[in-house]
Write a protein that holds these residues in place. Structure first.
Motif, mmCIF file in Angstrom:
data_model
loop_
_atom_site.group_PDB
_atom_site.id
_atom_site.type_symbol
_atom_site.label_atom_id
_atom_site.label_comp_id
_atom_site.label_asym_id
_atom_site.label_seq_id
_atom_site.Cartn_x
_atom_site.Cartn_y
_atom_site.Cartn_z
ATOM 1 N N ASN A 1 -18.405 5.201 67.061
ATOM 2 C CA ASN A 1 -19.011 3.924 65.723
ATOM 3 C C ASN A 1 -18.633 3.819 64.138
ATOM 4 O OD1 ASN A 1 -21.240 3.168 67.636
ATOM 5 N ND2 ASN A 1 -21.941 5.196 67.650
ATOM 6 N N ARG B 1 -18.769 4.906 60.425
ATOM 7 C CA ARG B 1 -19.818 5.714 59.670
ATOM 8 C C ARG B 1 -18.917 5.770 58.641
ATOM 9 N NH1 ARG B 1 -22.930 9.477 62.752
ATOM 10 N NH2 ARG B 1 -23.850 7.909 65.064
ATOM 11 N N ASP C 1 -20.168 7.749 56.379
ATOM 12 C CA ASP C 1 -20.275 9.839 55.650
ATOM 13 C C ASP C 1 -19.247 10.533 55.893
ATOM 14 O OD1 ASP C 1 -23.282 12.162 56.635
ATOM 15 O OD2 ASP C 1 -21.323 12.323 55.369
ATOM 16 N N PHE D 1 -18.352 13.050 59.106
ATOM 17 C CA PHE D 1 -18.551 12.373 60.243
ATOM 18 C C PHE D 1 -17.076 12.280 61.028
ATOM 19 C CE2 PHE D 1 -18.741 9.646 63.899
ATOM 20 C CZ PHE D 1 -18.195 8.390 64.013
#
Length: 125
Positions: free
Chosen positions: A104, A106, A108, A111
């Motif tokens: 995925n 991300r 953030d 991550f």
């Protein structure tokens, strides 16, 4: 182990363009989700753009959508960030980041497993 090296930063006038490159080493790079972040003085590091391992799915911060384009090189060991219509507020140190075996996209920073050393982008007249 993945090592990331950014290049392509510099001084540009408002409205100008720059192309950042992130060269990666390490045999796990092909399976890495890649992200571009930036950090301006006195501000937190913020997400700019991300691209999946195949170079198909991309994600952009609202502040750069329509102006920046992320892509992966044909050899898949290089990621680019084409930055057009640059604004004063784009001035920052730009970092590329990798999440090995990620799927995925991300936003953030936590991550991502690996980070480059950063390249300075300055937009000034």
């Amino acid at each position: 182990q993945v090592q990331l090296v950014e290049s392509g930063g510099g001084l540009v006038q408002p409205g100008g363009s720059l192309r950042l490159s992130c060269a990666a080493s390490g045999d796990t790079f092909d399976g890495a989700v890649m992200g571009w972040f930036r950090q301006a003085p006195g501000k937190e590091r913020e997400f700019v753009s991300g691209i999946d391992r195949r170079g198909i799915r991309t994600l952009y911060a609202d502040s750069v959508k329509g102006r920046f384009t992320v892509s992966r090189g044909n050899a898949k060991n290089t990621v680019y960030l084409q930055m057009n219509s640059l604004k004063f507020e784009d001035t920052a140190v730009y970092y590329c980041a990798a999440r090995v075996n990620g799927y995925n996209l991300r936003t953030d920073p936590s991550f991502y497993d690996y980070w480059g050393q950063g390249t300075q982008v300055t937009v000034s007249s």
